[in-house]
Design a protein around this motif. Structure first.
Motif, PDB file in Angstrom:
ATOM      1  N   ASP A 119      29.480  70.814  36.274  1.00  0.00           N
ATOM      2  CA  ASP A 119      28.539  70.441  37.321  1.00  0.00           C
ATOM      3  C   ASP A 119      27.183  70.115  36.700  1.00  0.00           C
ATOM      4  O   ASP A 119      26.158  70.138  37.376  1.00  0.00           O
ATOM      5  CB  ASP A 119      28.432  71.550  38.373  1.00  0.00           C
ATOM      6  CG  ASP A 119      28.190  72.922  37.781  1.00  0.00           C
ATOM      7  OD1 ASP A 119      28.197  73.065  36.548  1.00  0.00           O
ATOM      8  OD2 ASP A 119      27.994  73.870  38.557  1.00  0.00           O
ATOM      9  N   ILE A 120      27.227  69.866  35.409  1.00  0.00           N
ATOM     10  CA  ILE A 120      26.051  69.476  34.624  1.00  0.00           C
ATOM     11  C   ILE A 120      26.491  68.366  33.682  1.00  0.00           C
ATOM     12  O   ILE A 120      27.701  68.181  33.487  1.00  0.00           O
ATOM     13  CB  ILE A 120      25.534  70.679  33.802  1.00  0.00           C
ATOM     14  CG1 ILE A 120      26.706  71.289  33.029  1.00  0.00           C
ATOM     15  CG2 ILE A 120      24.837  71.699  34.668  1.00  0.00           C
ATOM     16  CD1 ILE A 120      26.303  72.320  32.040  1.00  0.00           C
ATOM     17  N   PRO A 121      25.562  67.644  33.076  1.00  0.00           N
ATOM     18  CA  PRO A 121      25.986  66.592  32.130  1.00  0.00           C
ATOM     19  C   PRO A 121      26.773  67.177  30.953  1.00  0.00           C
ATOM     20  O   PRO A 121      26.434  68.231  30.417  1.00  0.00           O
ATOM     21  CB  PRO A 121      24.664  65.995  31.643  1.00  0.00           C
ATOM     22  CG  PRO A 121      23.676  66.331  32.716  1.00  0.00           C
ATOM     23  CD  PRO A 121      24.117  67.653  33.288  1.00  0.00           C
ATOM     24  N   ARG A 122      27.853  66.491  30.597  1.00  0.00           N
ATOM     25  CA  ARG A 122      28.694  66.932  29.485  1.00  0.00           C
ATOM     26  C   ARG A 122      27.941  66.776  28.168  1.00  0.00           C
ATOM     27  O   ARG A 122      27.330  65.741  27.912  1.00  0.00           O
ATOM     28  CB  ARG A 122      29.975  66.112  29.430  1.00  0.00           C
ATOM     29  CG  ARG A 122      30.921  66.490  28.267  1.00  0.00           C
ATOM     30  CD  ARG A 122      32.188  65.645  28.270  1.00  0.00           C
ATOM     31  NE  ARG A 122      32.958  65.853  29.476  1.00  0.00           N
ATOM     32  CZ  ARG A 122      33.807  66.871  29.688  1.00  0.00           C
ATOM     33  NH1 ARG A 122      33.988  67.764  28.730  1.00  0.00           N
ATOM     34  NH2 ARG A 122      34.460  66.985  30.813  1.00  0.00           N
ATOM     35  N   ALA A 123      27.991  67.802  27.348  1.00  0.00           N
ATOM     36  CA  ALA A 123      27.400  67.706  26.011  1.00  0.00           C
ATOM     37  C   ALA A 123      28.238  66.758  25.170  1.00  0.00           C
ATOM     38  O   ALA A 123      29.469  66.848  25.173  1.00  0.00           O
ATOM     39  CB  ALA A 123      27.342  69.088  25.361  1.00  0.00           C
ATOM     40  N   GLU A 124      27.570  65.871  24.484  1.00  0.00           N
ATOM     41  CA  GLU A 124      28.289  64.953  23.613  1.00  0.00           C
ATOM     42  C   GLU A 124      28.803  65.727  22.405  1.00  0.00           C
ATOM     43  O   GLU A 124      28.192  66.711  21.988  1.00  0.00           O
ATOM     44  CB  GLU A 124      27.354  63.842  23.148  1.00  0.00           C
ATOM     45  CG  GLU A 124      26.874  62.953  24.274  1.00  0.00           C
ATOM     46  CD  GLU A 124      25.900  61.896  23.788  1.00  0.00           C
ATOM     47  OE1 GLU A 124      26.065  61.406  22.659  1.00  0.00           O
ATOM     48  OE2 GLU A 124      24.973  61.589  24.546  1.00  0.00           O
ATOM     49  N   PRO A 125      29.905  65.266  21.837  1.00  0.00           N
ATOM     50  CA  PRO A 125      30.396  65.941  20.627  1.00  0.00           C
ATOM     51  C   PRO A 125      29.344  65.917  19.524  1.00  0.00           C
ATOM     52  O   PRO A 125      28.613  64.935  19.390  1.00  0.00           O
ATOM     53  CB  PRO A 125      31.626  65.116  20.236  1.00  0.00           C
ATOM     54  CG  PRO A 125      32.035  64.416  21.484  1.00  0.00           C
ATOM     55  CD  PRO A 125      30.776  64.190  22.271  1.00  0.00           C
ATOM     56  N   VAL A 126      29.275  66.971  18.769  1.00  0.00           N
ATOM     57  CA  VAL A 126      28.289  67.062  17.687  1.00  0.00           C
ATOM     58  C   VAL A 126      28.474  65.938  16.686  1.00  0.00           C
ATOM     59  O   VAL A 126      27.508  65.391  16.187  1.00  0.00           O
ATOM     60  CB  VAL A 126      28.390  68.432  16.974  1.00  0.00           C
ATOM     61  CG1 VAL A 126      27.590  68.435  15.691  1.00  0.00           C
ATOM     62  CG2 VAL A 126      27.898  69.529  17.895  1.00  0.00           C
ATOM     63  N   ALA A 127      29.712  65.561  16.426  1.00  0.00           N
ATOM     64  CA  ALA A 127      29.972  64.521  15.435  1.00  0.00           C
ATOM     65  C   ALA A 127      29.354  63.188  15.833  1.00  0.00           C
ATOM     66  O   ALA A 127      29.144  62.329  14.984  1.00  0.00           O
ATOM     67  CB  ALA A 127      31.468  64.345  15.243  1.00  0.00           C
ATOM     68  N   ALA A 128      29.030  63.021  17.146  1.00  0.00           N
ATOM     69  CA  ALA A 128      28.444  61.762  17.603  1.00  0.00           C
ATOM     70  C   ALA A 128      26.977  61.646  17.208  1.00  0.00           C
ATOM     71  O   ALA A 128      26.383  60.606  17.351  1.00  0.00           O
ATOM     72  CB  ALA A 128      28.586  61.631  19.112  1.00  0.00           C
ATOM     73  N   HIS A 129      26.414  62.736  16.716  1.00  0.00           N
ATOM     74  CA  HIS A 129      25.000  62.732  16.339  1.00  0.00           C
ATOM     75  C   HIS A 129      24.850  63.142  14.894  1.00  0.00           C
ATOM     76  O   HIS A 129      25.662  63.869  14.357  1.00  0.00           O
ATOM     77  CB  HIS A 129      24.212  63.732  17.200  1.00  0.00           C
ATOM     78  CG  HIS A 129      24.172  63.341  18.632  1.00  0.00           C
ATOM     79  ND1 HIS A 129      23.255  62.486  19.135  1.00  0.00           N
ATOM     80  CD2 HIS A 129      24.981  63.677  19.661  1.00  0.00           C
ATOM     81  CE1 HIS A 129      23.466  62.319  20.422  1.00  0.00           C
ATOM     82  NE2 HIS A 129      24.515  63.036  20.771  1.00  0.00           N
ATOM     83  N   SER A 130      23.812  62.693  14.297  1.00  0.00           N
ATOM     84  CA  SER A 130      23.478  63.181  12.967  1.00  0.00           C
ATOM     85  C   SER A 130      22.132  63.867  13.063  1.00  0.00           C
ATOM     86  O   SER A 130      21.380  63.664  14.010  1.00  0.00           O
ATOM     87  CB  SER A 130      23.416  62.037  11.960  1.00  0.00           C
ATOM     88  OG  SER A 130      22.246  61.272  12.193  1.00  0.00           O
TER      89      SER A 130
END
Length: 194
Positions: A171-182
């Motif tokens: 019911d909140i925005p999904r956290a993006e996978p860590v691998a998608a960020h550096s």
């Protein structure tokens, strides 16, 4: 599809209603995880008391939340990682602090020591080696703080396991996978919500 019911707060009565009202007052909303937990007022009551008590921990709110992020990532709890990342700024975490919690890797050696110990506690189910215990002490943590790191892991596991069992709907925005960020791009405002 969610596998356990969420209690309808409009229909809640007695102790369940009191507890959900407390959550509403504290967060300005009632997260779905609390509505799932409310199937058992005893569990929701225990969770709220445990969480409130940890607010007084010597460890501090920032590291407590980073340890819970490490726990959520390790336990693959999308719900917990998402909600912890969303509320982390209110606990004083920057985007870099959130990423450190999620990856268990911090530029700050003291924080890195605590996150590594939290990971060791999870992986060994508490049966850490003498070397691992010595390492967290070497990083600057006393026995009170070590107890609090373990408690932060356990509190994280409670919600991780429950939300993984329930497959709690976000019911909140999904956290993006860590691998998608550096770490080189994780300094933006958008990063604070992953």
């Amino acid at each position: 599809m969610q596998r356990l019911n969420s209690v309808n707060p409009q229909l809640a009565q007695g102790r369940t209603k009191e507890l959900l009202d407390t959550v509403q007052q504290a967060f300005g909303m009632i997260p779905n995880t609390a509505l799932v937990m409310a199937n058992s007022p005893a569990v929701l009551d225990s969770f709220l008391a445990f969480s409130t008590a940890m607010g007084q921990a010597k460890l501090g709110a920032k590291l407590h939340n980073q340890v819970k992020l490490t726990t959520s990532e390790t336990n693959s709890c999308d719900y917990c990682t998402s909600i912890l990342s969303a509320v982390a700024p209110s606990a004083g975490l920057s985007a870099a602090d959130i990423l450190a919690g999620r990856t268990g890797n911090s530029a700050d050696q003291r924080t890195k020591g605590a996150l590594a110990f939290a990971h060791n506690v999870l992986e060994s189910r508490g049966k850490v080696s003498d070397l691992q215990l010595a390492a967290v002490r070497q990083a600057g943590y006393d026995d009170a703080e070590i107890v609090e790191i373990v408690a932060s892991v356990v509190l994280g596991c409670l919600t991780n396991f429950l939300n993984n069992v329930a497959d709690t709907e976000l019911d909140i925005p999904r956290a993006e996978p860590v691998a998608a960020h550096s770490t080189t791009t994780c300094g933006t405002a958008a990063c604070s919500t992953h």
